[in-house]
Structure formats: structure tokens, C-alpha cells
Write an enzyme that holds these catalytic residues in place. Structure first.
Site, mmCIF file in Angstrom:
data_model
loop_
_atom_site.group_PDB
_atom_site.id
_atom_site.type_symbol
_atom_site.label_atom_id
_atom_site.label_comp_id
_atom_site.label_asym_id
_atom_site.label_seq_id
_atom_site.Cartn_x
_atom_site.Cartn_y
_atom_site.Cartn_z
ATOM 1 C CG ASP A 1 -8.402 -5.675 -45.372
ATOM 2 O OD1 ASP A 1 -8.314 -4.661 -44.666
ATOM 3 O OD2 ASP A 1 -8.926 -6.747 -44.969
ATOM 4 C CD GLN B 1 -9.576 -7.807 -38.376
ATOM 5 O OE1 GLN B 1 -9.879 -7.163 -39.376
ATOM 6 N NE2 GLN B 1 -8.326 -7.882 -37.955
ATOM 7 C CD GLU C 1 -6.978 -1.993 -38.174
ATOM 8 O OE1 GLU C 1 -7.238 -3.016 -37.493
ATOM 9 O OE2 GLU C 1 -6.029 -1.935 -38.977
ATOM 10 C CG HIS C 2 -10.855 -2.618 -40.561
ATOM 11 N ND1 HIS C 2 -9.899 -3.329 -39.857
ATOM 12 C CD2 HIS C 2 -10.240 -2.191 -41.696
ATOM 13 C CE1 HIS C 2 -8.754 -3.315 -40.535
ATOM 14 N NE2 HIS C 2 -8.932 -2.633 -41.659
ATOM 15 C CG HIS D 1 -5.629 -10.181 -39.961
ATOM 16 N ND1 HIS D 1 -4.625 -10.116 -40.890
ATOM 17 C CD2 HIS D 1 -6.612 -9.379 -40.421
ATOM 18 C CE1 HIS D 1 -4.987 -9.309 -41.874
ATOM 19 N NE2 HIS D 1 -6.199 -8.858 -41.621
ATOM 20 C CG HIS E 1 10.751 36.012 -27.469
ATOM 21 N ND1 HIS E 1 11.750 35.449 -26.721
ATOM 22 C CD2 HIS E 1 10.175 34.973 -28.154
ATOM 23 C CE1 HIS E 1 11.786 34.138 -26.939
ATOM 24 N NE2 HIS E 1 10.846 33.828 -27.802
#
Lengths: 428, 428
Positions: free
Chosen positions: B355, B255, B321-322, B258, B414
Site C-alpha cells: 500500500d 483492510q 485485489e490483494h 478502509h 482494400h
């Protein structure tokens, strides 16, 4: 209504153009409100409520006593109606539950998906002349079915510091435990940042004016999700010679009375139908309480005559929030409609059925967003979390695939996370 | 890594705080790019491509010949790996298809829901050092399964005006017919407004830098939907005494590589595990090509020691996220996780599996959005349109319910849309 008979396709874009809003001024004003609530909390809420709603409150949360009092004020007939609507909405939204997913994509590689309720949701219900307790049903019912742990509701107080009884009755009926008398952008800010009285939520739902809508957009920058971007409400009616002009006129007027910025579109198969609808509109308009609003909205609205094929294309290009098909074979047309929020089939399905009680949700994409957005549904109150579990033998198979791809993306670390495991397995 | 041993709950917020981005400058720069593409079309795209990508192009669309050439350049091994990944992603996303819904909520009141593909979608694939062909799979495969009519892809050219062959090969493999060499905010603007070369889409997908992310947010103001708001990528690993320190270290590094803004969180059950992982990180770090990036990211990252109950609460508060569960009973923990994008179960399921190739989608909510957002799935490429059809006898039953509710919301129009129909039925 501006009328166009068989306009050429190249003119459709201009004919269907929705009013463009000037975001800048609204954004800067809303931003100031958000900032102040963020830094001052309840104090800012008290001040804004005094300024915008004309009442100095001592506390925001609606009390048990106020709820009990509200229940007494709602007529038995209205309570019964709300209960029927609730039951229909519950049935349709319960049917939207999805089962968990499990797929073994390769031997030893298992992928899963589950729906998990969003923990904290905030519902916004506008005040003003029309007390939208129906929206309490549309948001509160699916929130309840989804199992959201904390559901709060914000709605502005009137000048006496009260909330409409039907809103309180409905909130109680759908199991919403905490209702706060805060409206406007300041309510959205409170649910976004949290204050001493109001806790921060994970997602904000509900309609509102331009400030509320802008505040929701700004909230999404601070990690709070929103149901969808919103613009003025819209209806498109497609009417052929089997339509009843008085029904079509009533449907167009029911949309037009929402606000002067309401969008109304009539597509007719012939000038005869169009003309009959216009005549009916004039007759019915004079009888409406909100006729001035409706009249203004109609002045900006559009009526066209088109053949079937062009009508379908134009409706898909416009992507109406509500689409009423008052035509001979409505399902044949419905099957060709690719962009719409909710579709009303045939002469006996007015938009107001969906607005209140048929069971479908009335929180729908406006402003052309029906091209890409769905209306609110059970999905709106859950996240779908994915899971994967790979066995040792599974990793021996899929590992080299991952290694090759990671290497090609030049991400060594990604590759190594697999290689180090494969090595340990091969070393055994 | 900043280390905290059993920190008190009141400190969690500060410990888990994600870096706050300064939107203002990025917003104004991005806004200028959007405006220029809106008014000048292709001309603006040529200019921005020259300025930002360092190449003066003559046209944007990748030719058939370029695609054929790219296919020759991708190794047989990589092609095979991409095909395995594609098959897994296809299986998992095909299983997400939902059947149409029909519920008769009351006799004669029928409600329906159907999935309809979004017609035009635009995929953005970043350029730069890592050619993300895996993202082409993650977006292109579900777009294809959903039946989107028009799928276009924008990706920046390199200085020689080329696109990475693996991106072109993968785009071709998943059936994307039109690929454009445009990157950055200008690519998002092109897909939002349309230019002479690139047509406007209904929804934009894909990752990117801060300018791309901001451009997507601005695009949503112009009626174009986006997959989700995005921040830097994140992983949280929960490791107990059954975890393998070298695997955990590899996952954290995968990670961290990245980008310098990557978020890495380690929750360990004991100081012993934490210390073993730290040692392994030092060993592995030196071997990474992107070690400087990884090192910077790690400096801002956090490691904690917590007991099980607190670990679960903290992970749910962080909403990663993960989430990798390298613990003895991972499914027991997974069942308590309410906020996460995708969960990786056990010691042999590294994040890189998801991934690339396990079958789940890797486009996932970051920045705490996992509290309210799902990752990309088949749902992201469809709208769910609702329909209702009420029979004459159905309207006789539900009509009075709608009338009562509309009257209470003070919306005459209505109510009248129902009353006028009931009157015609009763007159018969």
C-alpha cells in the site's frame, strides 16, 4: 470531401469533430437484450437469433462436421494467404512477450511482476456483408500465444443458419475449439453472463455495430473486461508532393468503403496535391462494388491543406486510428506523431497491409482514443500480477517507513499490521 | 465473519458474491453533475464545491505559496518516509520500461512498436478522513517516468478551503505542477470536458467514492480513458499452520478499516487456525481508532476452511485485489494463482507494505477484475503505437496475400489500394 485551405487553429476542433452518437436509445434497447439473456439464457438467444438473424436454430455450437465442410469450401489460394498473414501476425506478437521482472528495491524488499494469461476470453466476429476472418487472426493469434485456456468465438449465422467458411477455417487454424452461431448484443450478453450453451468469459474482444459496442460497455459493469471502446473506423493520410495521388485516393477509398460512418481525413501539403487526389478519387470510385457506401462516407469527410508543423499538430489532435504518411521523410514525421493507432510509412505501405497481413494488429483505438489507448496486442490477453516478498531484516528497514505513512493517513490498522510484526522481531 | 467449513464447490459462487451496487440512481445523479460542468464550466465547479465540500472558493488552483506553507507543515520524519517510498516505487516502475520493437515479418515487411507517453493525464485523490498522499506517489511517480507532458491533480478542499499538506508536499515532490481544489464527480467532469481553470485530459486515474467511479465510467464515453473500473478494496489471506494468527488478524483488520464496504476473505487450512485468527481479531479490534468501520466490514466478510487444492481454486475464482500467502511454501501457491492484483509472500510481507512503500503499485483491480485487468503500471501512462514500412520488393511479395484476403472479405477498395501499387511496380 469538405475542403479547408490553411484553416486557423481555433477552427480545428469543429473541423475534426467526429459525429456524436446518441447513446440513450441504443443503451436502453441493448439493456433489455442483456437483461433477457441474463434471465432466460439460451431461450433468449434462440428468440433473438430468430428475430435479428432470421433463422431458428436448434443449437448454437458449430459442429466438427461443419468445420470440416468449411475447410473444403475455402480456396487453396485463400488458405495460403491466410497462412502467410497468420505467420506474420504470430512473429510480431510473439516478439511482444515480456520477461518476468524482479527488483530488490531495498535490501530484503523484493518486488516481482509476471504476465499471466487471462483464463477465458470471448471473441466476437461480426457477420453481414464482409466476413471478417482477418479479425479471427488478429484476436485468435495473440490469444493462442498468450496461453489463454479457453477461447470461444461468437459470430452471427446467416439466414440458412451457416457461418462463412473462411471464418470457420481461420478459427480452426488458430486453434479456437468452440465457435457459436450467435451475434449482436445477445452474443455479448451470453459471454458476459453465461448461458446453458455458452460459458461466461473474463474478457470480450472484437468489433461490431453500435449495439455490440454498447453491450460490451454494459458488460464491463458486470465484471467482464473489454478490449476497448469502439467507434467507426478511420484513416488519415498525410500527403506531400512526393505522394502518388492514385495511391492516396485508393487508401482513402479503402477506408470509405467500410461504412457510411467511416471517417476519412486527407492532409495535403498543397492545393495541387489535394486536387490531384480528388480527381483520382472520382476515377476510382466508379469502379468500386461498394461505391455508394464509399461516396456517402466521403461526403462527410475532410480534406485540408496545411504546412508541415500545423499538419503534425492537427494529426496529433485528431489522433487517427490509422495514419498513412505518404511524404518525403515519413520517419521524421512519424517521430513527431504522438497520437495514432498504427502508422503506415511511405508510398508502398497501404492501410490494407496492416488490416490483413503485415503483422501488426488491426484492432486499434478509434474516436480519438488513440490519445490514451493502444491497439490490441499480446498485453491485451494477459494480466501483469505483482508480488512482493519482504524478509525479516527487510521489514526492520522498511517497517518504520510504512508506519510513518500509515499514521499520517490516519489508518491505524495499516500501521498495526507492521508494528505487530516489528514487535515480534524485536522481542526475539 | 461468516464461517464455512469445507463448503461444496457449488456453494462457492454465493459465498464469494460481492455486494451488487445499484447503479441507476448514482448514474443519473452523476450524469446531472457531468452535464452541468460541461455546460457551465468553473461556475458549476464553484457551486458544487460549495454544496458538497461546504466551502465557497475564489479559485481552484493551489498557489505556490500554499505549497511552500504545506512543506513546512509536514514533519521531517514523514518527509523521509515518503522519500523512501518514492525511491522504491521509482525503481520498480523504471524497470517496467520496454524497449522498442522491430520485426521483419517477411523480407521488406517491417513492423515496429514504440511506447509513447500519454500527453495529458489527470490524477484524482480523494479527500475525507484519510489523506491519501500515498496514491499521489503511486500515480505521480509512473506519470513522471513515462514522460507525460501535462500531469494535473484534483483533490477536494476541506471546509476551510485547504488541502492536506502531505498531499501537496508529495505532489510537489513527484513534480506535479498543477493541483486543483475540486473533488467528487465534478472534478472528473472538469478533467473530462475542461473548464476555464482546468484543462481536459486524455486519461483519468485515481480512486474515489461511487460518484467518482461512475463519473469516470461516463467520462470514457466522451473519449477520455480511465485507469480501471473500481469497487471497494479487498484482501484475501490464505493461512496454514505456519501462519501467525496475530499477523493474519492485523492484515484482515487493515483492510476492514478502509470502509464498511471493504471485502475481507480468510481461507484457513484448519479450524484451529481460523479460530486463533478470530480470537486475535477480537483482541486487536478494540484498539483501532476506526474500529466501528472495521467491525461493520468484518460482519459482511467470510472465513473458510479448505484443503490446499480447493483453496487455490477458490482464490482464483474470487480474484482478490490483494492476496496474502501466510503459508509454508508461499511461492508454490503463488505459482498456481492466476487471478490476483498483487500477492504478498510469507509472514513478513503485510499488505500495507504494498500500500505504501515496497515499490509495487497499490492501484489494483477490485471486484473480480483481477481476472482480466492488471494494476496500474508504467504501461498505464503510455500508448504503444505500431508502425509498418513495406519496401517495393516487400509489397511485391505480400501484395497478393492482401489482395486475396481483401477479395474474400468482399472489400474491393482494400484490394485496390494494393493492386494499384503492384500495377505501378509491374509497369516500371
Amino acid at each position: 470531401m469538405k475542403t479547408f485551405i490553411n484553416p486557423p487553429r481555433k477552427e480545428w476542433g469543429a473541423i475534426l469533430a467526429r459525429p456524436v452518437q446518441n447513446f440513450e436509445e441504443i443503451e436502453s434497447r441493448t439493456g433489455l437484450i442483456m437483461d433477457r439473456v441474463k434471465s432466460k439464457g439460451d431461450q433468449a438467444l434462440f428468440e433473438f437469433t430468430e428475430r435479428f438473424d432470421g433463422v431458428r436454430l436448434k443449437s448454437f455450437e458449430v459442429t466438427e462436421r461443419e468445420i470440416e465442410a468449411a475447410k473444403q469450401l475455402v480456396s487453396t489460394e485463400l488458405k495460403a494467404a491466410i497462412q502467410v498473414a497468420k505467420s506474420n501476425i504470430e512473429q510480431f506478437h510473439k516478439a511482444q512477450k515480456t520477461s518476468d521482472l524482479k527488483v530488490e528495491t531495498m535490501p530484503g524488499v523484493n518486488c516481482y511482476r509476471r504476465s499471466v494469461p487471462i483464463e477465458k476470453v470471448g471473441l466476437y466476429i461480426p457477420g453481414g456483408t464482409a466476413p471478417l476472418f482477418s479479425t479471427v487472426l488478429m484476436l485468435g493469434v495473440p490469444a493462442g500465444i498468450s496461453g489463454c485456456k479457453e477461447v470461444i468465438l461468437c459470430t452471427p449465422p446467416d439466414k440458412s443458419g451457416s457461418v462463412n467458411p473462411a471464418i470457420l477455417y481461420t478459427a480452426d487454424l488458430v486453434g479456437i475449439k468452440r465457435v457459436f452461431k450467435v451475434g449482436g448484443a445477445q452474443a455479448i450478453a451470453a459471454m458476459c453472463f453465461g448461458t446453458e450453451s455458452i460459458s461466461r468469459v473474463d474478457k470480450i474482444f472484437g468489433p461490431g455495430n453500435q449495439y455490440v459496442t454498447m453491450a460490451k460497455q454494459l458488460a464491463s459493469r458486470f465484471g467482464v473486461a473489454i478490449d476497448m471502446p469502439a467507434g467507426p473506423s478511420e484513416v488519415a493520410v498525410y500527403a506531400d508532393e512526393t505522394a502518388m495521388p492514385e495511391f492516396v485516393a485508393a487508401d482513402l477509398l479503402s477506408q470509405a468503403e467500410h461504412g457510411v460512418d467511416s471517417q476519412v481525413l486527407l492532409v495535403a501539403s498543397s492545393e495541387k496535391i489535394l486536387s490531384a487526389v480528388r480527381t483520382e478519387i472520382q476515377i476510382q470510385l466508379s469502379q468500386l462494388t461498394r461505391r455508394e457506401i464509399a461516396q456517402s462516407a466521403l461526403e462527410n469527410s475532410v480534406a485540408l491543406v496545411l504546412n508541415i508543423e500545423e499538419a503534425v499538430d492537427l494529426l496529433n489532435e485528431y489522433a487517427p486510428e490509422h495514419l498513412i504518411l505518404s511524404v518525403k521523410a515519413p520517419w521524421e514525421i512519424a517521430d513527431q506523431i504522438t497520437n495514432a493507432g498504427s502508422v503506415f510509412i511511405g508510398n508502398y505501405t497501404p492501410e490494407s497491409a496492416g488490416d490483413y497481413a503485415s503483422g501488426t494488429n488491426h484492432t486499434l483505438p478509434t474516436n480519438g482514443f488513440a490519445k490514451a489507448y493502444s491497439g490490441v496486442s499480446l498485453d491485451s490477453f494477459v494480466k501483469k500480477i505483482t508480488y512482493q516478498e519482504i524478509t525479516q531484516s527487510g521489514l526492520l528497514k522498511i517497517g518504520p517507513v510504512i508506519e510513518a505513512m500509515a499514521a499520517a493517513e490516519r489508518l491505524d490498522g495499516h500501521k498495526n499490521a507492521v508494528s505487530i510484526r516489528l514487535k515480534s522481531l524485536n522481542d526475539v
